[in-house]
Scaffold this motif. Sequence first.
Motif, PDB file in Angstrom:
ATOM      1  N   ARG A   1       0.807  -1.212   0.000  1.00  0.00           N
ATOM      2  CA  ARG A   1       0.000   0.000   0.000  1.00  0.00           C
ATOM      3  C   ARG A   1       0.846   1.271   0.000  1.00  0.00           C
ATOM      4  NH1 ARG A   1      -1.085   2.321   5.142  1.00  0.00           N
ATOM      5  NH2 ARG A   1       0.051   1.307   6.839  1.00  0.00           N
ATOM      6  N   ARG A   2       2.045   1.258   0.568  1.00  0.00           N
ATOM      7  CA  ARG A   2       2.881   2.460   0.591  1.00  0.00           C
ATOM      8  C   ARG A   2       3.581   2.701  -0.740  1.00  0.00           C
ATOM      9  NH1 ARG A   2       3.188   4.593   5.577  1.00  0.00           N
ATOM     10  NH2 ARG A   2       2.671   3.264   7.363  1.00  0.00           N
ATOM     11  N   ARG A   3       3.751   1.656  -1.538  1.00  0.00           N
ATOM     12  CA  ARG A   3       4.403   1.813  -2.835  1.00  0.00           C
ATOM     13  C   ARG A   3       3.392   2.192  -3.914  1.00  0.00           C
ATOM     14  NH1 ARG A   3       8.454  -3.488  -3.024  1.00  0.00           N
ATOM     15  NH2 ARG A   3       9.624  -3.002  -1.123  1.00  0.00           N
ATOM     16  N   ARG A   4       2.250   1.536  -3.930  1.00  0.00           N
ATOM     17  CA  ARG A   4       1.228   1.782  -4.940  1.00  0.00           C
ATOM     18  C   ARG A   4      -0.132   1.931  -4.263  1.00  0.00           C
ATOM     19  NH1 ARG A   4       5.230   2.350  -7.349  1.00  0.00           N
ATOM     20  NH2 ARG A   4       5.906   1.436  -9.348  1.00  0.00           N
ATOM     21  N   PRO A   5      -0.377   3.039  -3.577  1.00  0.00           N
ATOM     22  CA  PRO A   5      -1.629   3.143  -2.809  1.00  0.00           C
ATOM     23  C   PRO A   5      -2.881   3.085  -3.666  1.00  0.00           C
ATOM     24  CG  PRO A   5      -0.467   5.249  -2.871  1.00  0.00           C
ATOM     25  CD  PRO A   5       0.465   4.236  -3.435  1.00  0.00           C
ATOM     26  N   VAL A   6      -2.872   3.724  -4.837  1.00  0.00           N
ATOM     27  CA  VAL A   6      -4.074   3.733  -5.678  1.00  0.00           C
ATOM     28  C   VAL A   6      -4.345   2.344  -6.234  1.00  0.00           C
ATOM     29  CG1 VAL A   6      -5.134   4.724  -7.734  1.00  0.00           C
ATOM     30  CG2 VAL A   6      -3.750   6.169  -6.226  1.00  0.00           C
ATOM     31  N   LEU A   7      -3.325   1.677  -6.734  1.00  0.00           N
ATOM     32  CA  LEU A   7      -3.509   0.335  -7.280  1.00  0.00           C
ATOM     33  C   LEU A   7      -3.979  -0.637  -6.202  1.00  0.00           C
ATOM     34  CD1 LEU A   7      -0.441   0.024  -9.681  1.00  0.00           C
ATOM     35  CD2 LEU A   7      -2.827   0.502 -10.264  1.00  0.00           C
ATOM     36  N   VAL A   8      -3.441  -0.489  -5.002  1.00  0.00           N
ATOM     37  CA  VAL A   8      -3.854  -1.371  -3.908  1.00  0.00           C
ATOM     38  C   VAL A   8      -5.331  -1.144  -3.577  1.00  0.00           C
ATOM     39  CG1 VAL A   8      -3.562  -1.815  -1.444  1.00  0.00           C
ATOM     40  CG2 VAL A   8      -1.562  -1.679  -2.935  1.00  0.00           C
ATOM     41  N   LEU A   9      -5.772   0.125  -3.549  1.00  0.00           N
ATOM     42  CA  LEU A   9      -7.182   0.408  -3.274  1.00  0.00           C
ATOM     43  C   LEU A   9      -8.084  -0.185  -4.358  1.00  0.00           C
ATOM     44  CD1 LEU A   9      -9.399   1.810  -1.660  1.00  0.00           C
ATOM     45  CD2 LEU A   9      -8.917   3.895  -2.976  1.00  0.00           C
ATOM     46  N   VAL A  10      -7.704  -0.009  -5.617  1.00  0.00           N
ATOM     47  CA  VAL A  10      -8.500  -0.565  -6.713  1.00  0.00           C
ATOM     48  C   VAL A  10      -8.569  -2.086  -6.611  1.00  0.00           C
ATOM     49  CG1 VAL A  10      -8.596  -0.854  -9.215  1.00  0.00           C
ATOM     50  CG2 VAL A  10      -8.047   1.388  -8.228  1.00  0.00           C
ATOM     51  N   ALA A  11      -7.417  -2.723  -6.298  1.00  0.00           N
ATOM     52  CA  ALA A  11      -7.403  -4.185  -6.193  1.00  0.00           C
ATOM     53  C   ALA A  11      -8.320  -4.667  -5.072  1.00  0.00           C
ATOM     54  CB  ALA A  11      -5.974  -4.664  -5.963  1.00  0.00           C
ATOM     55  N   ILE A  12      -8.276  -3.977  -3.936  1.00  0.00           N
ATOM     56  CA  ILE A  12      -9.116  -4.388  -2.802  1.00  0.00           C
ATOM     57  C   ILE A  12     -10.600  -4.224  -3.140  1.00  0.00           C
ATOM     58  CG2 ILE A  12      -9.757  -3.762  -0.448  1.00  0.00           C
ATOM     59  CD1 ILE A  12      -6.830  -3.174   0.090  1.00  0.00           C
ATOM     60  N   LEU A  13     -10.955  -3.105  -3.804  1.00  0.00           N
ATOM     61  CA  LEU A  13     -12.354  -2.907  -4.185  1.00  0.00           C
ATOM     62  C   LEU A  13     -12.810  -3.952  -5.201  1.00  0.00           C
ATOM     63  CD1 LEU A  13     -12.512   1.003  -4.460  1.00  0.00           C
ATOM     64  CD2 LEU A  13     -13.305  -0.454  -2.582  1.00  0.00           C
ATOM     65  N   LEU A  14     -11.941  -4.288  -6.151  1.00  0.00           N
ATOM     66  CA  LEU A  14     -12.315  -5.310  -7.136  1.00  0.00           C
ATOM     67  C   LEU A  14     -12.496  -6.678  -6.479  1.00  0.00           C
ATOM     68  CD1 LEU A  14     -10.030  -4.374 -10.177  1.00  0.00           C
ATOM     69  CD2 LEU A  14     -12.505  -4.055  -9.948  1.00  0.00           C
ATOM     70  N   ILE A  15     -11.597  -7.014  -5.565  1.00  0.00           N
ATOM     71  CA  ILE A  15     -11.733  -8.304  -4.876  1.00  0.00           C
ATOM     72  C   ILE A  15     -13.010  -8.333  -4.051  1.00  0.00           C
ATOM     73  CG2 ILE A  15     -10.689  -9.803  -3.128  1.00  0.00           C
ATOM     74  CD1 ILE A  15      -7.957  -8.806  -4.102  1.00  0.00           C
ATOM     75  N   GLY A  16     -13.338  -7.212  -3.389  1.00  0.00           N
ATOM     76  CA  GLY A  16     -14.593  -7.149  -2.643  1.00  0.00           C
ATOM     77  C   GLY A  16     -15.807  -7.281  -3.546  1.00  0.00           C
ATOM     78  N   GLY A  17     -15.726  -6.638  -4.740  1.00  0.00           N
ATOM     79  CA  GLY A  17     -16.846  -6.780  -5.679  1.00  0.00           C
ATOM     80  C   GLY A  17     -17.020  -8.195  -6.163  1.00  0.00           C
ATOM     81  N   VAL A  18     -15.904  -8.863  -6.448  1.00  0.00           N
ATOM     82  CA  VAL A  18     -15.977 -10.276  -6.859  1.00  0.00           C
ATOM     83  C   VAL A  18     -16.596 -11.124  -5.756  1.00  0.00           C
ATOM     84  CG1 VAL A  18     -14.569 -12.303  -7.421  1.00  0.00           C
ATOM     85  CG2 VAL A  18     -14.073 -10.085  -8.489  1.00  0.00           C
ATOM     86  N   TYR A  19     -16.224 -10.829  -4.523  1.00  0.00           N
ATOM     87  CA  TYR A  19     -16.767 -11.606  -3.403  1.00  0.00           C
ATOM     88  C   TYR A  19     -18.288 -11.444  -3.313  1.00  0.00           C
ATOM     89  CZ  TYR A  19     -17.413 -13.313   1.359  1.00  0.00           C
ATOM     90  OH  TYR A  19     -17.839 -14.010   2.468  1.00  0.00           O
ATOM     91  N   LYS A  20     -18.749 -10.213  -3.498  1.00  0.00           N
ATOM     92  CA  LYS A  20     -20.175  -9.954  -3.360  1.00  0.00           C
ATOM     93  C   LYS A  20     -20.970 -10.533  -4.530  1.00  0.00           C
ATOM     94  CE  LYS A  20     -19.928  -5.774  -0.557  1.00  0.00           C
ATOM     95  NZ  LYS A  20     -20.741  -6.304   0.520  1.00  0.00           N
ATOM     96  N   VAL A  21     -20.399 -10.423  -5.726  1.00  0.00           N
ATOM     97  CA  VAL A  21     -21.161 -10.819  -6.923  1.00  0.00           C
ATOM     98  C   VAL A  21     -21.032 -12.310  -7.211  1.00  0.00           C
ATOM     99  CG1 VAL A  21     -21.408 -10.470  -9.418  1.00  0.00           C
ATOM    100  CG2 VAL A  21     -20.988  -8.520  -7.902  1.00  0.00           C
ATOM    101  N   VAL A  22     -19.828 -12.816  -7.166  1.00  0.00           N
ATOM    102  CA  VAL A  22     -19.573 -14.201  -7.576  1.00  0.00           C
ATOM    103  C   VAL A  22     -19.742 -15.165  -6.416  1.00  0.00           C
ATOM    104  CG1 VAL A  22     -17.907 -15.781  -8.590  1.00  0.00           C
ATOM    105  CG2 VAL A  22     -18.052 -13.402  -9.390  1.00  0.00           C
ATOM    106  N   MET A  23     -19.126 -14.817  -5.280  1.00  0.00           N
ATOM    107  CA  MET A  23     -19.152 -15.739  -4.147  1.00  0.00           C
ATOM    108  C   MET A  23     -20.421 -15.499  -3.330  1.00  0.00           C
ATOM    109  SD  MET A  23     -16.226 -17.171  -4.712  1.00  0.00           S
ATOM    110  CE  MET A  23     -16.085 -18.154  -3.250  1.00  0.00           C
ATOM    111  N   ASP A  24     -20.910 -16.530  -2.765  1.00  0.00           N
ATOM    112  CA  ASP A  24     -22.063 -16.418  -1.870  1.00  0.00           C
ATOM    113  C   ASP A  24     -21.597 -16.832  -0.488  1.00  0.00           C
ATOM    114  OD1 ASP A  24     -24.533 -15.971  -0.891  1.00  0.00           O
ATOM    115  OD2 ASP A  24     -25.428 -17.814  -1.685  1.00  0.00           O
TER     116      ASP A  24
END
Length: 366
Positions: free
Chosen positions: A32-55
């Motif tokens: 997160r200290r090296r690439r804060p924006v990319l890390v935030l985007v990755a975390i949001l995408l993983i959360g979206g996958v969890y909500k949409v794909v995983m039950d």
Amino acid sequence: MPFVLPREPGLPPVTWASYAVTTLGVLPLVWRRRRPVLVLVAILLIGGVYKVVMDGPGQPLPYAGLMAFFTVALQCPGRVRAAVGAGSVVAVAASVKLEAGTARELSFTLFCAGAAYALGRLQYTRQAYTAAVEDRAAQLERANRIEAEQAVARERARIAREMHDILSHAVSIMIVQAEAGPVAVRRAPERAEAAFEAISETGRDAMAQLRTMLGVLREADGPAPREPQPGVASLPALLDRVRRGGPEIAYEATGRVQGLPPAVDTAVYRIVQEALTNVVKHARARRVSVRLHHGARELAITVADDGRGPAGSGSGGDSDSGGHGLIGIRERAAAHGGTAECGPRRDGSGFEVRAVLVTSPLEVGN
């Protein structure tokens, strides 16, 4: 917790895949200290996958996203923060719509994100303030170190001047008396005895002054001696030592004689001492006049002789033979707000040292 406590009936079962995706949503925080924006985007995408794909069981905790948003607020420039903030609002709104879809849930989620952003900016301000304080402390430390080094250099120069004045004067007087001794033994034995006494007295006086100065430097050997430095009151004794076997010396003090500051008092003695040392070493003079004139705020010193002056003194006397002493006279005068001139007398009959020292600075408003 679903592995420890039984789940309520009707909830989906616990699966390892769901917890693997949840764990995967935390791992990007390592970068997160090296690439804060990319890390935030990755975390949001993983959360979206969890909500949409995983039950999966329950709602995943939003701490990873808040940490990433905190880091963006802490490290990124203003334009990047504005763009990330707008995108985060859209992502939060879409996530809330997929879940409860209530205004209360949206407000709570935005409040948490805003709190993370505010904490990030507060941390940025704190770090900037700490860095400024540390930089200021480093600058002060460097300034103090430079000032201490300059003080040491000034003190070394002062000690060198004192040592030069003491040793140069004493050795010069002793040499003159020693050279006159053999002649006096053959022609006037009583004068030879006086010359040897002058050598002895000059040596003892030089040793006493050196012992006082070196005692100040040897703090580890006990308390330093507290004898005062010689001043104007010591000039008659100095002139007597130079007279023995040397030139005739006339001494005069004019003006309103008043007490001098200790530093100026010592400087007057040293200037006269150095001027007489140059007379004994270089001038081959028969007569010397020492005159002090006490003014309202200045003290004028004049030492004139009828000799030939230091070698090469036509341009001010800064030669190898007498130059160091004359430079020391100028430095002492300048240290007390005055001036010094060394050169042939106006009538061409010898050499003259003229110095003016400030004894009482002008008061503000006068």
